[in-house]
Design a protein around this motif. Sequence first.
Motif, PDB file in Angstrom:
ATOM      1  N   HIS A 100      35.980   0.162  64.229  1.00 44.22           N
ATOM      2  CA  HIS A 100      35.838  -0.775  65.357  1.00 44.22           C
ATOM      3  C   HIS A 100      34.738  -1.807  65.074  1.00 44.22           C
ATOM      4  O   HIS A 100      34.883  -2.997  65.415  1.00 44.22           O
ATOM      5  CB  HIS A 100      35.531  -0.003  66.640  1.00 44.22           C
ATOM      6  CG  HIS A 100      36.728   0.672  67.235  1.00 44.22           C
ATOM      7  ND1 HIS A 100      37.730  -0.012  67.884  1.00 44.22           N
ATOM      8  CD2 HIS A 100      37.100   1.972  67.259  1.00 44.22           C
ATOM      9  CE1 HIS A 100      38.663   0.817  68.301  1.00 44.22           C
ATOM     10  NE2 HIS A 100      38.295   2.047  67.930  1.00 44.22           N
ATOM     11  N   GLN A 103      36.066  -4.358  62.629  1.00 51.53           N
ATOM     12  CA  GLN A 103      36.985  -5.299  63.273  1.00 51.53           C
ATOM     13  C   GLN A 103      36.232  -6.314  64.118  1.00 51.53           C
ATOM     14  O   GLN A 103      36.579  -7.499  64.139  1.00 51.53           O
ATOM     15  CB  GLN A 103      37.994  -4.539  64.133  1.00 51.53           C
ATOM     16  CG  GLN A 103      39.080  -5.455  64.711  1.00 51.53           C
ATOM     17  CD  GLN A 103      39.987  -4.723  65.669  1.00 51.53           C
ATOM     18  OE1 GLN A 103      39.545  -3.809  66.370  1.00 51.53           O
ATOM     19  NE2 GLN A 103      41.252  -5.118  65.714  1.00 51.53           N
ATOM     20  N   GLY A 106      35.128  -9.116  62.163  1.00 51.54           N
ATOM     21  CA  GLY A 106      36.162  -9.881  61.486  1.00 51.54           C
ATOM     22  C   GLY A 106      36.389  -9.481  60.043  1.00 51.54           C
ATOM     23  O   GLY A 106      36.917 -10.269  59.245  1.00 51.54           O
ATOM     24  N   ASN A 108      38.568  -7.636  58.542  1.00 51.95           N
ATOM     25  CA  ASN A 108      39.869  -6.976  58.479  1.00 51.95           C
ATOM     26  C   ASN A 108      40.329  -6.694  57.059  1.00 51.95           C
ATOM     27  O   ASN A 108      41.073  -5.749  56.814  1.00 51.95           O
ATOM     28  CB  ASN A 108      40.914  -7.833  59.191  1.00 51.95           C
ATOM     29  CG  ASN A 108      40.753  -7.773  60.706  1.00 51.95           C
ATOM     30  OD1 ASN A 108      39.795  -7.197  61.205  1.00 51.95           O
ATOM     31  ND2 ASN A 108      41.678  -8.368  61.420  1.00 51.95           N
ATOM     32  N   LYS A 109      39.901  -7.494  56.096  1.00 56.12           N
ATOM     33  CA  LYS A 109      40.350  -7.288  54.716  1.00 56.12           C
ATOM     34  C   LYS A 109      39.809  -5.981  54.127  1.00 56.12           C
ATOM     35  O   LYS A 109      40.342  -5.471  53.147  1.00 56.12           O
ATOM     36  CB  LYS A 109      39.918  -8.465  53.838  1.00 56.12           C
ATOM     37  CG  LYS A 109      38.406  -8.659  53.744  1.00 56.12           C
ATOM     38  CD  LYS A 109      38.066  -9.875  52.902  1.00 56.12           C
ATOM     39  CE  LYS A 109      36.552 -10.079  52.818  1.00 56.12           C
ATOM     40  NZ  LYS A 109      36.218 -11.280  52.013  1.00 56.12           N
ATOM     41  N   ILE A 111      39.446  -3.204  56.088  1.00 55.57           N
ATOM     42  CA  ILE A 111      39.839  -2.124  56.989  1.00 55.57           C
ATOM     43  C   ILE A 111      40.915  -1.229  56.390  1.00 55.57           C
ATOM     44  O   ILE A 111      40.918  -0.015  56.609  1.00 55.57           O
ATOM     45  CB  ILE A 111      40.302  -2.710  58.345  1.00 55.57           C
ATOM     46  CG1 ILE A 111      39.072  -3.169  59.149  1.00 55.57           C
ATOM     47  CG2 ILE A 111      41.093  -1.687  59.151  1.00 55.57           C
ATOM     48  CD1 ILE A 111      39.407  -3.778  60.481  1.00 55.57           C
ATOM     49  N   THR A 112      41.824  -1.805  55.589  1.00 59.44           N
ATOM     50  CA  THR A 112      42.970  -1.038  55.073  1.00 59.44           C
ATOM     51  C   THR A 112      42.530   0.214  54.327  1.00 59.44           C
ATOM     52  O   THR A 112      43.039   1.319  54.568  1.00 59.44           O
ATOM     53  CB  THR A 112      43.827  -1.918  54.148  1.00 59.44           C
ATOM     54  OG1 THR A 112      44.239  -3.082  54.866  1.00 59.44           O
ATOM     55  CG2 THR A 112      45.055  -1.149  53.681  1.00 59.44           C
ATOM     56  N   GLU A 138      45.578   1.084  63.895  1.00 64.26           N
ATOM     57  CA  GLU A 138      46.303   0.419  62.802  1.00 64.26           C
ATOM     58  C   GLU A 138      47.390  -0.497  63.350  1.00 64.26           C
ATOM     59  O   GLU A 138      47.646  -1.580  62.802  1.00 64.26           O
ATOM     60  CB  GLU A 138      46.919   1.461  61.881  1.00 64.26           C
ATOM     61  CG  GLU A 138      47.590   0.859  60.657  1.00 64.26           C
ATOM     62  CD  GLU A 138      48.122   1.903  59.703  1.00 64.26           C
ATOM     63  OE1 GLU A 138      48.515   1.527  58.581  1.00 64.26           O
ATOM     64  OE2 GLU A 138      48.148   3.103  60.070  1.00 64.26           O
ATOM     65  N   ARG A 140      47.294  -2.151  66.198  1.00 65.37           N
ATOM     66  CA  ARG A 140      46.665  -3.370  66.720  1.00 65.37           C
ATOM     67  C   ARG A 140      46.291  -4.332  65.598  1.00 65.37           C
ATOM     68  O   ARG A 140      46.398  -5.545  65.737  1.00 65.37           O
ATOM     69  CB  ARG A 140      45.430  -3.013  67.548  1.00 65.37           C
ATOM     70  CG  ARG A 140      45.756  -2.309  68.853  1.00 65.37           C
ATOM     71  CD  ARG A 140      44.572  -2.330  69.800  1.00 65.37           C
ATOM     72  NE  ARG A 140      43.419  -1.621  69.257  1.00 65.37           N
ATOM     73  CZ  ARG A 140      43.205  -0.316  69.409  1.00 65.37           C
ATOM     74  NH1 ARG A 140      44.095   0.427  70.058  1.00 65.37           N
ATOM     75  NH2 ARG A 140      42.140   0.253  68.910  1.00 65.37           N
ATOM     76  N   VAL A 141      45.840  -3.759  64.480  1.00 58.82           N
ATOM     77  CA  VAL A 141      45.454  -4.605  63.340  1.00 58.82           C
ATOM     78  C   VAL A 141      46.689  -5.065  62.573  1.00 58.82           C
ATOM     79  O   VAL A 141      46.862  -6.241  62.268  1.00 58.82           O
ATOM     80  CB  VAL A 141      44.500  -3.846  62.387  1.00 58.82           C
ATOM     81  CG1 VAL A 141      44.190  -4.687  61.156  1.00 58.82           C
ATOM     82  CG2 VAL A 141      43.215  -3.486  63.109  1.00 58.82           C
ATOM     83  N   HIS A 144      49.524  -7.974  63.709  1.00 52.07           N
ATOM     84  CA  HIS A 144      49.328  -9.401  63.404  1.00 52.07           C
ATOM     85  C   HIS A 144      49.549  -9.686  61.924  1.00 52.07           C
ATOM     86  O   HIS A 144      49.792 -10.825  61.537  1.00 52.07           O
ATOM     87  CB  HIS A 144      47.919  -9.833  63.812  1.00 52.07           C
ATOM     88  CG  HIS A 144      47.640  -9.619  65.268  1.00 52.07           C
ATOM     89  ND1 HIS A 144      48.250 -10.348  66.248  1.00 52.07           N
ATOM     90  CD2 HIS A 144      46.842  -8.728  65.911  1.00 52.07           C
ATOM     91  CE1 HIS A 144      47.839  -9.937  67.441  1.00 52.07           C
ATOM     92  NE2 HIS A 144      46.981  -8.952  67.261  1.00 52.07           N
ATOM     93  N   GLN A 145      49.468  -8.633  61.097  1.00 49.66           N
ATOM     94  CA  GLN A 145      49.605  -8.840  59.655  1.00 49.66           C
ATOM     95  C   GLN A 145      51.000  -8.488  59.153  1.00 49.66           C
ATOM     96  O   GLN A 145      51.290  -8.626  57.965  1.00 49.66           O
ATOM     97  CB  GLN A 145      48.567  -7.986  58.910  1.00 49.66           C
ATOM     98  CG  GLN A 145      47.130  -8.339  59.271  1.00 49.66           C
ATOM     99  CD  GLN A 145      46.145  -7.344  58.689  1.00 49.66           C
ATOM    100  OE1 GLN A 145      46.529  -6.353  58.089  1.00 49.66           O
ATOM    101  NE2 GLN A 145      44.857  -7.609  58.867  1.00 49.66           N
TER     102      GLN A 145
END
Length: 333
Positions: A100, A103, A106, A108-109, A111-112, A138, A140-141, A144-145
């Motif tokens: 969290h 995120q 920002g 996000n790159k 987070i995976t 996952e 929610r993230v 968008h991807q």
Amino acid sequence: MIRKTDKLFDFIQAMTSHERGYFKQSANKDSWYVILFDAICRQKEYDEDELSRYMKKMGCMRKLSAVKEYLWRELTQAMAPYHLIKTPLGEAMAQMQALHLMQSKGLNKHITRELRALKKFCIEYELYDTLLQTLQFEFRVGFHQLTLNEQYWKQFHEVVHANMVQMQLSEIQHRLHVYTLKKHGVQPTTKEQQDLKILLSHPVLTDPALNHKIRLKLIRESIYELYAHLMNDYNGIVRHNIHIADLLESKPALIKDGREISLIYTNVILALAGAGQRKQLIEVIDEIIEKLRKIPHHNLYSTGREMLVQVIGMLTLNDLTNLNELIKQSKEP
């Protein structure tokens, strides 16, 4: 004369030296609550008048009750995360919090990889509710991807089902436990026995989700073990306790420090002793002690171990009077 007790005193006396050191590291060493903490540590029995005199001597003009309340709040706030992080659930929650935070910044790159590690951790420790939260994060993230695929949804539905099964098993376990407390020492009537058998025939107890999930099997076995207690089925108590211990030993990640298995084997010994099956009891004692020695990080001073040693000592001395009293106490809710 009954010794006066106090929750703060009892809590501090129950703390280990490591826990006390951890608390002192994070505390303001010159504050009144730390001075009170040290004073309570030195007491062998709780003496509020002595504490009050000591705090006044040190220059504290505040009411002792106010300082005690502040110390209690500081202690519980400091020790809760200390203990939580030592459990699989605590570690998973810490990793989730990190996700969290990433995120919110920002990132996000990055987070995976963290998501993959957390999901693997939750699967290893069978933390179904936390795994569900992780998959929801996952979603929610990944929404968008556009990275979600069939494998994600397959895992999502499996975890939802596992959580549903766990909740249903927990409900049956709770209902049996409440019934045991209400009917303690009273043999169930014929109608009550029929109601219990209907409860024990619930389809969730044979749900396919239990086939490969140790935690769900543990709940099911504890349900059967509780039912055996209700029916005074000593052989059933022994059988299900041993099965529970075997399940835990089959997945060391679920064993915290051996106390669970110590208590399980103590239940086995008390059940055999209570049924008068001394021959079988003597046969299993050596086997149980050998198993306890193999448990990783086994706490030799756990409640289970202490009771185990106590029971074995009574058997060795043929002290059946105290053994029967111990068995009676173990049956009390």
